[in-house]
Scaffold this active site. Structure first.
Site, PDB file in Angstrom:
ATOM      1  N   ILE A   1      36.884 -24.092 -37.949  1.00 46.84           N
ATOM      2  CA  ILE A   1      37.555 -23.019 -37.182  1.00 46.84           C
ATOM      3  C   ILE A   1      39.059 -23.085 -37.442  1.00 46.84           C
ATOM      4  O   ILE A   1      39.724 -22.065 -37.655  1.00 46.84           O
ATOM      5  CB  ILE A   1      37.270 -23.131 -35.667  1.00 46.84           C
ATOM      6  CG1 ILE A   1      35.780 -22.924 -35.396  1.00 46.84           C
ATOM      7  CG2 ILE A   1      38.093 -22.100 -34.886  1.00 46.84           C
ATOM      8  CD1 ILE A   1      35.372 -23.093 -33.950  1.00 46.84           C
TER       9      ILE A   1
ATOM     10  N   GLY B   1      37.057 -31.487 -31.702  1.00 44.98           N
ATOM     11  CA  GLY B   1      35.849 -32.027 -31.078  1.00 44.98           C
ATOM     12  C   GLY B   1      34.732 -31.982 -32.086  1.00 44.98           C
ATOM     13  O   GLY B   1      34.973 -31.810 -33.280  1.00 44.98           O
TER      14      GLY B   1
ATOM     15  N   ARG C   1      24.578 -26.710 -26.461  1.00 45.19           N
ATOM     16  CA  ARG C   1      26.013 -27.025 -26.501  1.00 45.19           C
ATOM     17  C   ARG C   1      26.356 -28.200 -25.586  1.00 45.19           C
ATOM     18  O   ARG C   1      27.268 -28.961 -25.856  1.00 45.19           O
ATOM     19  CB  ARG C   1      26.840 -25.795 -26.151  1.00 45.19           C
ATOM     20  CG  ARG C   1      26.744 -24.729 -27.240  1.00 45.19           C
ATOM     21  CD  ARG C   1      27.471 -23.486 -26.840  1.00 45.19           C
ATOM     22  NE  ARG C   1      27.335 -22.424 -27.831  1.00 45.19           N
ATOM     23  CZ  ARG C   1      26.722 -21.263 -27.592  1.00 45.19           C
ATOM     24  NH1 ARG C   1      26.184 -21.006 -26.420  1.00 45.19           N
ATOM     25  NH2 ARG C   1      26.656 -20.345 -28.533  1.00 45.19           N
TER      26      ARG C   1
ATOM     27  N   ASP D   1      31.560 -14.250 -27.462  1.00 41.02           N
ATOM     28  CA  ASP D   1      30.317 -13.686 -26.913  1.00 41.02           C
ATOM     29  C   ASP D   1      30.520 -12.211 -26.543  1.00 41.02           C
ATOM     30  O   ASP D   1      29.648 -11.369 -26.765  1.00 41.02           O
ATOM     31  CB  ASP D   1      29.902 -14.471 -25.666  1.00 41.02           C
ATOM     32  CG  ASP D   1      29.905 -15.963 -25.920  1.00 41.02           C
ATOM     33  OD1 ASP D   1      28.964 -16.453 -26.556  1.00 41.02           O
ATOM     34  OD2 ASP D   1      30.874 -16.634 -25.522  1.00 41.02           O
TER      35      ASP D   1
ATOM     36  N   ARG E   1      30.471 -10.288 -29.614  1.00 40.04           N
ATOM     37  CA  ARG E   1      29.088 -10.210 -30.101  1.00 40.04           C
ATOM     38  C   ARG E   1      28.327  -9.108 -29.363  1.00 40.04           C
ATOM     39  O   ARG E   1      27.541  -8.357 -29.960  1.00 40.04           O
ATOM     40  CB  ARG E   1      28.381 -11.550 -29.888  1.00 40.04           C
ATOM     41  CG  ARG E   1      28.822 -12.623 -30.879  1.00 40.04           C
ATOM     42  CD  ARG E   1      28.319 -13.998 -30.468  1.00 40.04           C
ATOM     43  NE  ARG E   1      28.558 -14.990 -31.513  1.00 40.04           N
ATOM     44  CZ  ARG E   1      28.511 -16.292 -31.335  1.00 40.04           C
ATOM     45  NH1 ARG E   1      28.214 -16.799 -30.144  1.00 40.04           N
ATOM     46  NH2 ARG E   1      28.742 -17.116 -32.339  1.00 40.04           N
TER      47      ARG E   1
ATOM     48  N   HIS F   1      29.617 -20.330 -21.634  1.00 40.23           N
ATOM     49  CA  HIS F   1      29.461 -20.094 -23.071  1.00 40.23           C
ATOM     50  C   HIS F   1      28.278 -20.955 -23.528  1.00 40.23           C
ATOM     51  O   HIS F   1      28.444 -22.018 -24.136  1.00 40.23           O
ATOM     52  CB  HIS F   1      30.742 -20.463 -23.827  1.00 40.23           C
ATOM     53  CG  HIS F   1      30.565 -20.425 -25.315  1.00 40.23           C
ATOM     54  ND1 HIS F   1      30.312 -19.271 -26.009  1.00 40.23           N
ATOM     55  CD2 HIS F   1      30.569 -21.413 -26.248  1.00 40.23           C
ATOM     56  CE1 HIS F   1      30.177 -19.544 -27.296  1.00 40.23           C
ATOM     57  NE2 HIS F   1      30.314 -20.841 -27.470  1.00 40.23           N
TER      58      HIS F   1
HETATM   59  P1  NAD Z   1      34.571 -29.027 -37.208  1.00 38.05           P
HETATM   60  O1  NAD Z   1      33.796 -30.283 -37.106  1.00 38.05           O
HETATM   61  O2  NAD Z   1      34.595 -28.290 -38.505  1.00 38.05           O
HETATM   62  O3  NAD Z   1      36.093 -29.291 -36.797  1.00 38.05           O
HETATM   63  C1  NAD Z   1      36.430 -30.000 -35.647  1.00 38.05           C
HETATM   64  C2  NAD Z   1      37.675 -30.790 -35.968  1.00 38.05           C
HETATM   65  O4  NAD Z   1      38.059 -31.477 -34.766  1.00 38.05           O
HETATM   66  C3  NAD Z   1      37.467 -31.859 -37.061  1.00 38.05           C
HETATM   67  O5  NAD Z   1      38.460 -31.705 -38.059  1.00 38.05           O
HETATM   68  C4  NAD Z   1      37.617 -33.170 -36.307  1.00 38.05           C
HETATM   69  O6  NAD Z   1      38.189 -34.205 -37.101  1.00 38.05           O
HETATM   70  C5  NAD Z   1      38.555 -32.734 -35.189  1.00 38.05           C
HETATM   71  N1  NAD Z   1      38.592 -33.658 -34.046  1.00 38.05           N
HETATM   72  C6  NAD Z   1      37.619 -34.459 -33.561  1.00 38.05           C
HETATM   73  N2  NAD Z   1      38.091 -35.173 -32.519  1.00 38.05           N
HETATM   74  C7  NAD Z   1      39.371 -34.795 -32.339  1.00 38.05           C
HETATM   75  C8  NAD Z   1      40.380 -35.190 -31.440  1.00 38.05           C
HETATM   76  N3  NAD Z   1      40.153 -36.122 -30.512  1.00 38.05           N
HETATM   77  N4  NAD Z   1      41.588 -34.603 -31.536  1.00 38.05           N
HETATM   78  C9  NAD Z   1      41.848 -33.678 -32.481  1.00 38.05           C
HETATM   79  N5  NAD Z   1      40.929 -33.273 -33.374  1.00 38.05           N
HETATM   80  C10 NAD Z   1      39.705 -33.826 -33.306  1.00 38.05           C
HETATM   81  O7  NAD Z   1      34.070 -28.076 -36.029  1.00 38.05           O
HETATM   82  P2  NAD Z   1      34.314 -26.518 -35.851  1.00 38.05           P
HETATM   83  O8  NAD Z   1      33.187 -25.793 -36.470  1.00 38.05           O
HETATM   84  O9  NAD Z   1      35.711 -26.187 -36.229  1.00 38.05           O
HETATM   85  O10 NAD Z   1      34.102 -26.370 -34.271  1.00 38.05           O
HETATM   86  C11 NAD Z   1      35.004 -26.950 -33.361  1.00 38.05           C
HETATM   87  C12 NAD Z   1      34.475 -26.827 -31.940  1.00 38.05           C
HETATM   88  O11 NAD Z   1      34.434 -25.464 -31.536  1.00 38.05           O
HETATM   89  C13 NAD Z   1      33.053 -27.364 -31.764  1.00 38.05           C
HETATM   90  O12 NAD Z   1      32.955 -28.034 -30.526  1.00 38.05           O
HETATM   91  C14 NAD Z   1      32.227 -26.072 -31.751  1.00 38.05           C
HETATM   92  O13 NAD Z   1      30.987 -26.261 -31.105  1.00 38.05           O
HETATM   93  C15 NAD Z   1      33.145 -25.178 -30.967  1.00 38.05           C
HETATM   94  N6  NAD Z   1      32.909 -23.728 -31.062  1.00 38.05           N
HETATM   95  C16 NAD Z   1      33.137 -22.989 -29.947  1.00 38.05           C
HETATM   96  C17 NAD Z   1      33.005 -21.605 -29.987  1.00 38.05           C
HETATM   97  C18 NAD Z   1      33.251 -20.754 -28.753  1.00 38.05           C
HETATM   98  O14 NAD Z   1      33.014 -19.545 -28.825  1.00 38.05           O
HETATM   99  N7  NAD Z   1      33.704 -21.292 -27.638  1.00 38.05           N
HETATM  100  C19 NAD Z   1      32.632 -20.987 -31.183  1.00 38.05           C
HETATM  101  C20 NAD Z   1      32.415 -21.776 -32.311  1.00 38.05           C
HETATM  102  C21 NAD Z   1      32.557 -23.162 -32.246  1.00 38.05           C
HETATM  103  C1  LMR Z   2      29.042 -20.317 -31.088  1.00 41.41           C
HETATM  104  O1  LMR Z   2      28.792 -19.662 -30.089  1.00 41.41           O
HETATM  105  O2  LMR Z   2      28.917 -19.856 -32.240  1.00 41.41           O
HETATM  106  C2  LMR Z   2      29.572 -21.716 -30.938  1.00 41.41           C
HETATM  107  O3  LMR Z   2      29.644 -22.082 -29.589  1.00 41.41           O
HETATM  108  C3  LMR Z   2      28.854 -22.701 -31.747  1.00 41.41           C
HETATM  109  C4  LMR Z   2      27.532 -23.060 -31.106  1.00 41.41           C
HETATM  110  O4  LMR Z   2      27.268 -24.255 -30.960  1.00 41.41           O
HETATM  111  O5  LMR Z   2      26.781 -22.148 -30.782  1.00 41.41           O
END
Ligand code: NAD
Ligand code: LMR
Length: 328
Positions: A17, A90, A99, A160, A163, A188
Site C-alpha cells: 500500500i 503492520g 482480519r 468499502d 466498493r 471494516h
Molecule cells: P505489506 O506487508 O505489503 O506492508 C506492510 C508494511 O508494514 C511492511 O513493509 C512491513 O515491514 C511494515 N511494518 C510492519 N511492522 C511495522 C511497524 N511496527 N512499524 C512500521 N512498519 C511496519 O502490507 P500491505 O498490503 O501494505 O497492507 C498493510 C496493512 O493494511 C495490512 O494490515 C492490511 O491488512 C491493511 N489493509 C487495510 C485496508 C483497509 O481498507 N482498511 C485495505 C487494504 C489493506
Molecule cells: C481489504 O479490504 O482489501 C483489506 O482490508 C485487506 C483484507 O484483508 O481484506
C-alpha cells in the site's frame, strides 16, 4: 503565495500500500494540487533497504509538490512534527484468515506507536489507521494516546464505501461519480453493513432504479463485505491501489470538505449516535467542513438495517476485548 508544506507520515511505507500511496500523496491527490508536502516514511529495520529504494524513486520522480523525504526506521524521527499520519504499518492477512486474525501482531504496534505520535506529532495531527483490524487498531491508538483529541483518530472504511459505489455503478451501468450517499456501517470486516437505503444514482433513489431488493439485501451486501477476500484470492496479495486511493479520498475529504449534499463513510469514535455503543471506532456516514467530520444525523433506520448495525457493533465490542487480552 505558496503554501507551507504539510508533513505526512506513512507507516509501513516499504509495503505494497505504501508503494502505491506515497506517489499519490506527492502528486497532490491527497491534499490538492497546490499543497506542498514533506513525506515521512517509517518501516522496520528488515525493510530499511527497500524503504531507501522507495525514497530514491520519489527523488527520481521529481514531483514538484514534494519538498522533502524522511525515510527512517526510528519511530520518533518519523512522527516528529507530522500534521497527518497514515498508519499502514503492520501485517496483512493471507487467504483463509479473517482480519481479526492479524490482531495479535498488529495491536501491539498501535499501542507503541500511539505514544510516539502523542509526544512528537504536530498539535492537531489527523490520524488515519489503515492496517487491520483497522477499527480496533485505531481504538487502541486512541486509548494509548489520550492527549490526541478523539475526533482526530479515524480508520479507513472509505475503500468499502467506494466498493459499494462501484458495485451499484456496475449494476446500473452508470458512472461511479453519479452514485452517491451509500453508507458503510460498523467494522471494516465481513460484518460491515453496506447500506443503500439513502443512496442515489443520477439523483434518483438507488432502490427505485435497481428494482431488485433481493439483490440489494443479499448479493450486493456480501460482495462488498467479501471484496477484500476476493482480491486476496485473485492477487494472492491484499488490495493495494484501491486501499491507497481510498486513503487519499478519506484524508482529502476530511481536510478539504465533502461536496455539498454528499456524505462519505469514515470509521470514527462513536458518540452513541444511532444507538451505536459509545467508545467504539465505528464507520458512520459523515460530512466534513473546516477539517472536522460530523456524523449525519436523523436517517431513518429500518429493522433489517438495525440488526446488521447491531451485529457489526457486537463484533467490534468483542474485538476490543480480544485486543486488550492480546496486550495484557
Ligand atoms: P505489506 O506487508 O505489503 O506492508 C506492510 C508494511 O508494514 C511492511 O513493509 C512491513 O515491514 C511494515 N511494518 C510492519 N511492522 C511495522 C511497524 N511496527 N512499524 C512500521 N512498519 C511496519 O502490507 P500491505 O498490503 O501494505 O497492507 C498493510 C496493512 O493494511 C495490512 O494490515 C492490511 O491488512 C491493511 N489493509 C487495510 C485496508 C483497509 O481498507 N482498511 C485495505 C487494504 C489493506
Ligand atoms: C481489504 O479490504 O482489501 C483489506 O482490508 C485487506 C483484507 O484483508 O481484506
Amino acid at each position: 503565495m505558496a503554501k507551507e508544506p504539510v508533513r505526512v507520515l506513512v507507516t509501513g511505507a516499504a509495503g505494497q500500500i505504501g508503494y502505491a500511496l506515497v506517489p499519490m500523496i506527492a502528486r497532490g491527490v491527497m491534499l490538492g494540487p497546490d499543497q506542498p508536502v514533506i513525506l515521512h516514511m517509517l518501516d522496520i529495520p528488515p525493510a530499511a533497504e527497500a524503504l531507501n529504494g522507495v525514497k530514491m524513486e520519489l527523488i527520481d520522480a521529481a514531483f514538484p509538490l514534494l519538498k522533502g523525504v524522511v525515510a527512517t526506521t526510528d519511530v520518533v524521527e518519523a512522527c516528529t512534527g507530522v500534521n497527518i499520519a497514515v498508519m499502514v504499518g503492520g501485517f496483512p492477512r493471507k487467504e483463509g484468515m479473517e482480519r481479526k486474525d492479524v490482531m495479535t501482531k498488529n495491536v501491539s504496534i498501535y499501542k507503541s506507536q500511539a505514544s510516539a505520535l502523542e509526544k512528537h506529532a504536530a498539535a492537531n495531527c489527523k490520524v488515519l489507521v489503515v492496517a487491520n483490524p483497522a477499527n480496533t487498531n485505531a481504538l487502541i491508538l486512541k486509548e494509548f494516546a489520550p492527549s490526541i483529541p478523539e475526533k482526530n483518530i479515524t480508520c479507513l472504511t472509505r475503500l468499502d464505501h467506494n466498493r459499494a459505489l462501484g458495485q451499484i455503478a456496475e449494476k446500473l451501468k452508470v458512472q461511479v461519480s453519479d452514485v452517491k450517499n451509500a453508507i458503510i456501517w460498523g467494522n471494516h470486516s465481513s460484518t460491515q453493513y453496506p447500506d443503500v437505503n439513502h443512496a442515489t444514482a443520477c439523483g434518483k433513489p438507488v432502490r427505485e432504479l435497481v428494482k431488485n431488493d433481493a439483490w440489494l439485501n443479499g448479493e450486493f451486501i456480501t460482495t462488498v463485505q467479501q471484496r477484500g477476500a476476493a482480491i486476496i484470492k485473485a492477487r494472492k496479495l491484499s488490495s493495494a491501489l484501491s486501499a491507497a486511493s481510498g486513503a487519499c479520498d478519506h484524508i482529502r475529504d476530511w481536510v478539504l470538505g465533502t461536496p455539498e449534499g454528499t456524505w462519505v463513510s469514515m470509521g470514527v469514535y462513536s458518540d452513541g449516535s444511532y444507538n451505536v455503543p459509545a467508545g467504539l471506532i465505528y464507520s458512520f456516514p459523515v460530512t466534513c467542513r473546516n477539517g472536522e467530520w460530523t456524523i449525519v444525523q436523523g436517517l431513518p433506520i429500518d429493522e433489517f438495517s438495525r440488526k446488521k448495525m447491531d451485529a457489526t457493533a457486537d463484533e467490534l465490542s468483542e474485538e476490543k476485548a480480544l485486543a486488550y487480552s492480546c496486550l495484557s
